[in-house]
Design a protein around this motif. Structure first.
Motif, PDB file in Angstrom:
ATOM      1  N   VAL A 152     -24.711   7.514  48.844  1.00 33.24           N
ATOM      2  CA  VAL A 152     -23.994   6.490  48.386  1.00 33.24           C
ATOM      3  C   VAL A 152     -23.831   6.602  46.838  1.00 33.24           C
ATOM      4  N   LEU A 153     -25.266   6.692  46.297  1.00 33.77           N
ATOM      5  CA  LEU A 153     -25.193   6.880  44.781  1.00 33.77           C
ATOM      6  C   LEU A 153     -24.429   7.922  44.152  1.00 33.77           C
ATOM      7  N   TRP A 154     -24.607   9.310  44.910  1.00 33.93           N
ATOM      8  CA  TRP A 154     -23.753  10.200  44.454  1.00 33.93           C
ATOM      9  C   TRP A 154     -22.304  10.027  44.463  1.00 33.93           C
ATOM     10  N   GLY A 155     -21.795   9.344  45.553  1.00 32.43           N
ATOM     11  CA  GLY A 155     -20.205   8.978  45.624  1.00 32.43           C
ATOM     12  C   GLY A 155     -19.973   7.885  44.558  1.00 32.43           C
ATOM     13  N   GLY A 156     -21.003   7.052  44.207  1.00 34.52           N
ATOM     14  CA  GLY A 156     -20.656   5.757  43.194  1.00 34.52           C
ATOM     15  C   GLY A 156     -20.498   6.435  41.944  1.00 34.52           C
ATOM     16  N   LEU A 157     -21.282   7.297  41.537  1.00 36.32           N
ATOM     17  CA  LEU A 157     -21.266   8.011  40.193  1.00 36.32           C
ATOM     18  C   LEU A 157     -19.865   8.651  39.936  1.00 36.32           C
ATOM     19  N   HIS A 158     -19.455   9.342  41.225  1.00 37.17           N
ATOM     20  CA  HIS A 158     -18.282  10.142  40.967  1.00 37.17           C
ATOM     21  C   HIS A 158     -17.222   8.910  40.930  1.00 37.17           C
ATOM     22  N   GLY A 159     -17.322   7.891  41.683  1.00 36.06           N
ATOM     23  CA  GLY A 159     -16.440   6.939  41.733  1.00 36.06           C
ATOM     24  C   GLY A 159     -16.449   6.319  40.010  1.00 36.06           C
ATOM     25  N   LEU A 160     -17.555   6.155  39.802  1.00 34.36           N
ATOM     26  CA  LEU A 160     -17.450   5.527  38.231  1.00 34.36           C
ATOM     27  C   LEU A 160     -16.819   6.481  37.248  1.00 34.36           C
ATOM     28  N   ALA A 161     -17.091   7.671  37.427  1.00 37.46           N
ATOM     29  CA  ALA A 161     -16.828   8.720  36.356  1.00 37.46           C
ATOM     30  C   ALA A 161     -15.182   8.735  36.507  1.00 37.46           C
ATOM     31  N   LEU A 162     -14.509   8.505  37.848  1.00 38.65           N
ATOM     32  CA  LEU A 162     -13.043   8.549  37.796  1.00 38.65           C
ATOM     33  C   LEU A 162     -12.579   7.021  37.133  1.00 38.65           C
ATOM     34  N   GLY A 163     -13.003   6.215  37.402  1.00 40.42           N
ATOM     35  CA  GLY A 163     -12.655   4.988  36.785  1.00 40.42           C
ATOM     36  C   GLY A 163     -12.866   4.964  35.330  1.00 40.42           C
ATOM     37  N   LEU A 164     -13.901   5.594  34.830  1.00 44.31           N
ATOM     38  CA  LEU A 164     -14.121   5.568  33.386  1.00 44.31           C
ATOM     39  C   LEU A 164     -13.013   6.425  33.031  1.00 44.31           C
ATOM     40  N   GLU A 165     -12.738   7.469  33.358  1.00 41.15           N
ATOM     41  CA  GLU A 165     -11.606   8.542  32.887  1.00 41.15           C
ATOM     42  C   GLU A 165     -10.500   7.782  32.771  1.00 41.15           C
ATOM     43  N   ARG A 166     -10.159   7.057  33.679  1.00 42.85           N
ATOM     44  CA  ARG A 166      -8.897   6.401  34.170  1.00 42.85           C
ATOM     45  C   ARG A 166      -8.857   5.394  32.859  1.00 42.85           C
ATOM     46  N   ALA A 167      -9.905   4.668  32.872  1.00 40.65           N
ATOM     47  CA  ALA A 167     -10.057   3.664  31.667  1.00 40.65           C
ATOM     48  C   ALA A 167      -9.615   4.187  30.337  1.00 40.65           C
ATOM     49  N   PHE A 168     -10.276   5.264  30.132  1.00 38.69           N
ATOM     50  CA  PHE A 168     -10.304   5.755  28.439  1.00 38.69           C
ATOM     51  C   PHE A 168      -9.239   6.971  28.235  1.00 38.69           C
ATOM     52  N   THR A 169      -8.754   7.406  29.359  1.00 38.03           N
ATOM     53  CA  THR A 169      -7.859   8.532  28.874  1.00 38.03           C
ATOM     54  C   THR A 169      -6.465   7.843  28.946  1.00 38.03           C
ATOM     55  N   GLN A 170      -5.714   7.690  28.147  1.00 38.57           N
ATOM     56  CA  GLN A 170      -4.453   7.079  27.775  1.00 38.57           C
ATOM     57  C   GLN A 170      -3.498   7.463  28.678  1.00 38.57           C
ATOM     58  N   ASP A 171      -3.265   8.950  28.908  1.00 37.31           N
ATOM     59  CA  ASP A 171      -2.266   9.507  29.578  1.00 37.31           C
ATOM     60  C   ASP A 171      -2.804  10.501  30.674  1.00 37.31           C
ATOM     61  N   ARG A 172      -2.360  10.837  31.663  1.00 41.71           N
ATOM     62  CA  ARG A 172      -2.797  11.706  32.594  1.00 41.71           C
ATOM     63  C   ARG A 172      -3.573  12.929  32.098  1.00 41.71           C
ATOM     64  N   PRO A 173      -4.821  13.152  32.243  1.00 39.82           N
ATOM     65  CA  PRO A 173      -5.533  14.348  31.541  1.00 39.82           C
ATOM     66  C   PRO A 173      -4.701  15.716  32.061  1.00 39.82           C
ATOM     67  N   SER A 174      -4.509  16.429  30.959  1.00 36.22           N
ATOM     68  CA  SER A 174      -3.736  17.587  31.155  1.00 36.22           C
ATOM     69  C   SER A 174      -4.212  18.795  31.913  1.00 36.22           C
ATOM     70  N   LYS A 175      -3.456  19.492  32.933  1.00 34.99           N
ATOM     71  CA  LYS A 175      -4.045  20.487  33.721  1.00 34.99           C
ATOM     72  C   LYS A 175      -3.627  21.862  32.852  1.00 34.99           C
ATOM     73  N   GLU A 176      -2.772  21.695  31.868  1.00 37.22           N
ATOM     74  CA  GLU A 176      -2.556  22.842  31.141  1.00 37.22           C
ATOM     75  C   GLU A 176      -3.681  23.467  30.482  1.00 37.22           C
TER      76      GLU A 176
END
Lengths: 465, 362
Positions: free
Chosen positions: A329-353
């Motif tokens: 659960v903690l493992w999943g939560g950490l990944h969820g947190l990372a996804l949330g923070l990434e969405r919060a702090f990156t203005q645009d979609r992160p580039s895959k290029e």
């Protein structure tokens, strides 16, 4: 019975011979079902009944939904099916987890919750998720119900992917089933190539890395910090190669039989963002969570904070799916947190290029994050995880120094090789087998596997889920 | 794309892709891959010495001056003198023969890091002119050592015979497929009888000439022979197929020890029992146990035979770990605490051997 056992190959060859002799599609489906039941029975015959219950309930629910004109009836049937699947999953997988969790609270009141000796049926997490996705797709009219109970039974029990995925969608598999088993040279060659690729990943790379991983996670106090770092990074690669190796083998066997299964991994350690990582890692699970959990919760349509909440809840439950333990659960939560923070702090979609200057570092950063969160995934307890982290932080740096160079070599090959494959868009699965080097390279791959596979083969890691 | 007449029409037809040019390139690719495998294996994994027939010393032995490369557990090059003797720094002095299995042959470390070589140099440094003959050979067992005695005595006239043993040195003497020349037949009374299996020298030469064929032979050995040992011993084997206590009785062990003593009547006999790996119990806390009841039992049985000395440098191993944090077994490409001795383990054994020989050769 796993893909590396003699019994499996006897079973597969028997299926291939029978399908050459018996041409009617309906009979071929029966052969597939019988083979799948036998395959599962070798793991534990007692749970064949459970598989049958899930299959029968969902099939008749889908037939009922198809025939019902009343939306309320359809919803009720959907709820019945999902409830039954979750009840089965919840009982067999999570009963002891929940009773242990709540026991400490209940004991204050003088009540002790029972702990039962429940066996975990192999593959339960995978086939219950498939059954849920099937009934939901039928409910939303994204797919037609299976034409017969036989078809649906084969879909649920299809042996190449029964015990550890990939998680199939009925809309992809059921149409393929209508042509029965197709033994064609192209399929057999591609299947052999995929199977060999999976075998190389599992018994050469993953099982070699297991040598250091098992030692470091067994007794982290014994080893130096540098050795523990190597072990932690090795586990991230081990689990990738173990699971993607199994997936490749499953895809290869299905391909030999004439079926295309969904690709489950796509160079995840070349990802440049957390979001991209989850589009490349265990793709069948992450898309299931997206389609059947994240989107129904509202996805990203209900504002920023609700999006972060949805991401975290989805990943928490994704972690719980992996195992009945707070570690997961903690493992999943950490990944969820990372996804949330990434969405919060990156203005645009992160580039895959791919940008030469930054992409390597991003990929390395994502890899290190994955490796560190995997400490919770692999550690048998929170206390052990704490000991590993204290070594990683150099709080307790002393111990036996062990530079296991095969691990370092494989880490380097995986990282650089993956990045090169992505840059050059190399896809081994589409290599032209009319090229004169194809078959010698395939033979060399199998020879390499035979010569360099470790003797101490560990079980597939994802079988425990 | 070619064409064909069907009816009144010219129809394009795909040329056969598997034509002569394809097969030629296929053959060349295959050859290139095989050569790459062979060269890569010889450079990094395994390379055999050239062999010659030497009946008195065990049939096929490495030729004088040839070398062996071993790279799958550690990395070492071993060079040879005559009779399959592993080269040591010196060739003069009081003759001492060291017999044993892969722990003594120690292909995982270079010649100058093997304990026999280190001990010979150590003795010279102490002013003792002793010539240690390293006749270690993988899977060499007690019955082999007894068989080789006449040739060893004739060639080396040893004053001291050091026999490095483990339980498998005794238990495999019972298995006619694992020993070369003698097998122990159980009593009453037990006796050593000539093994009717004969080596296929021609096949051995062919296989040994190629690194790839050697690797294939090793894999078949691991898959079929070691698995058989696992089943025989009920999984009481370590990863190298060394069998544990249950397969050989006390009486059989004592008989074999006495056989060695009888085979080398004019020499002092010492049995070197290399301490077993310490038991490291997985868990959160430091939990390492050096005491092995199996070692103690074996030492007790060997000591019960009169005229036999014991070497068991357990305290040296413990000190190595406690003072330097180093375990005596394992390499960077295997696992710590498992398998054969690394160079640190060899140094500890060599020190004990030097102290022992200085004492008895005074």
């Amino acid at each position: 019975m796993n893909f590396l056992s003699t019994q499996f190959w006897v079973l597969l060859i028997s299926v291939l011979i029978l399908t050459r002799l018996i041409r009617p599609v309906i009979h071929q489906k029966l052969i597939l079902l019988a083979a799948s039941c036998l395959f599962y029975a070798f793991w534990d015959w007692r749970f064949l009944g459970l598989l049958a219950v899930v299959t029968v309930v969902d099939y008749y629910v889908s037939v009922g939904m198809q025939g019902a004109h009343n939306e309320k009836t359809r919803k009720t049937l959907l709820a019945v099916s999902i409830a039954s699947s979750l009840a089965i999953l919840g009982f067999f997988k999570y009963f002891n987890f929940f009773t242990a969790t709540f026991d400490s609270a209940a004991s204050v009141l003088g009540v002790h919750l029972p702990e039962l000796g429940i066996l975990l049926p192999v593959g339960i997490s995978f086939y219950t998720f498939e059954s849920i996705s099937y009934v939901m797709d039928v409910y939303h009219r994204k797919t037609e119900p299976a034409q017969s109970l036989l078809d649906y039974s084969v879909f649920i029990a299809f042996f190449p992917r029964l015990v550890a995925g990939p998680i199939m969608r009925a809309a992809n598999f059921l149409p393929q089933l209508q042509h029965g088993i197709r033994l064609e040279p192209t399929g057999i060659i591609r299947g052999a190539q995929l199977f060999g690729q999976g075998l190389l990943k599992k018994i050469v790379v993953a099982d070699t890395l297991a040598l250091i991983v098992d030692q470091v996670y067994g007794s982290p106090w014994l080893y130096s910090s540098a050795t523990v770092w190597l072990g932690v990074c090795s586990f991230a690669v081990q689990i990738y190669f173990d699971f993607s190796g199994y997936s490749d083998m499953a895809l290869g066997i299905a391909r030999i039989l004439g079926f295309e299964l969904p690709v489950n991994f796509n160079l995840p350690f070349t990802s440049q963002s957390f979001a991209e990582f989850w589009q490349r890692w265990h793709i069948s699970l992450s898309t299931w969570l997206r389609d059947y959990l994240y989107f129904p919760l509202g996805g990203n349509q209900k504002g920023a904070w609700r999006t972060y909440f949805n991401l975290i809840v989805t990943m928490l439950l994704g972690g719980l799916w992996h195992g009945a333990s707070w570690n997961f659960v903690l493992w999943g939560g950490l990944h969820g947190l990372a996804l949330g923070l990434e969405r919060a702090f990156t203005q645009d979609r992160p580039s895959k290029e791919w940008r030469i200057s930054t992409s390597w570092f991003k990929a390395l950063g994502i890899f290190l994050w994955v490796a560190l969160t995997c400490v919770f995934f692999r550690s048998p307890s929170m206390e052990m995880a704490g000991q590993v982290f204290s070594k990683l932080a150099f709080i307790d740096p002393g111990g036996v120094v062990w530079f296991f160079y095969p691990a370092a070599l494989y880490l380097l090959i995986v990282f650089i090789g993956g990045l090169l494959m992505r840059l050059k868009k190399i896809d081994l699965a589409t290599m032209d087998y009319y090229q004169p080097y194809f078959f010698p390279v395939l033979a060399a791959e199998y020879l390499f596997i035979f010569l360099f596979a470790t003797r101490n083969n560990s079980p597939f890691l994802y079988f425990q889920f | 794309m070619g064409t064909r007449v069907i009816g009144d029409s010219l129809v394009p037809v795909e040329k056969n892709k598997f034509n002569r040019a394809y097969w030629l390139r296929f053959f060349l690719c295959s050859l290139l891959l095989l050569v790459t495998f062979e060269v890569g294996i010889r450079l990094f994994v395994v390379r055999n010495p050239r062999f010659e027939a030497d009946a008195g010393f065990g049939g096929l032995v490495p030729r004088a001056g040839s070398t062996r490369l071993f790279g799958t557990e550690g990395f070492g090059v071993t060079s040879y003198f005559e009779h399959g003797e592993i080269a040591t720094p010196y060739r003069d002095g009081v003759s001492v023969v060291v017999l044993g299995d892969s722990m003594t042959a120690a292909h995982q470390v270079p010649n100058d890091e093997k304990f026999v070589s280190i001990a010979e140099q150590g003795l010279r440094d102490e002013g003792a002119v002793v010539d240690l003959h390293n006749l270690g050979r993988p899977l060499q067992v007690i019955s082999d050592i007894v068989y080789l005695a006449p040739s060893i005595i004739e060639t080396y006239s040893p004053k001291v015979v050091i026999v490095q043993v483990s339980y498998s040195s005794f238990s495999l003497s019972l298995d006619s497929s694992m020993t070369n020349y003698y097998t122990l037949k159980d009593g009453p009374p037990p006796k050593l009888v000539h093994n009717s299996n004969s080596e296929n020298l021609q096949m051995e030469n062919i296989i040994s000439s190629s690194g790839l064929l050697t690797m294939l032979q090793n894999r078949f050995y691991q898959i079929f022979v070691l698995s058989r040992l696992d089943r025989l011993a009920g999984r009481e084997v370590d990863q190298f197929g060394r069998t544990r206590r249950g397969l050989v009785s006390d009486k059989q062990i004592v008989f074999l020890v006495r056989s060695v003593v009888s085979a080398y009547p004019d020499a002092r006999i010492a049995f070197l029992v290399i301490p077993s790996s310490p038991e490291i119990r997985p868990g959160e806390n430091s939990n390492i146990s050096w005491n092995s009841t199996e070692d103690a039992e074996l030492i007790g049985l060997i000591s019960s035979v009169e005229g036999v000395e014991i070497l068991h440098p357990l305290s040296g191993f413990q000190k190595l770990y406690e003072e330097q944090g180093i375990l005596p077994r394992g390499f960077s490409d295997s696992a710590p605490n498992k398998g054969h001795l690394n160079k640190f383990g060899h140094q500890v054994i060599a020190k004990a051997l030097v102290e022992f020989l200085l004492r008895i050769l005074k």
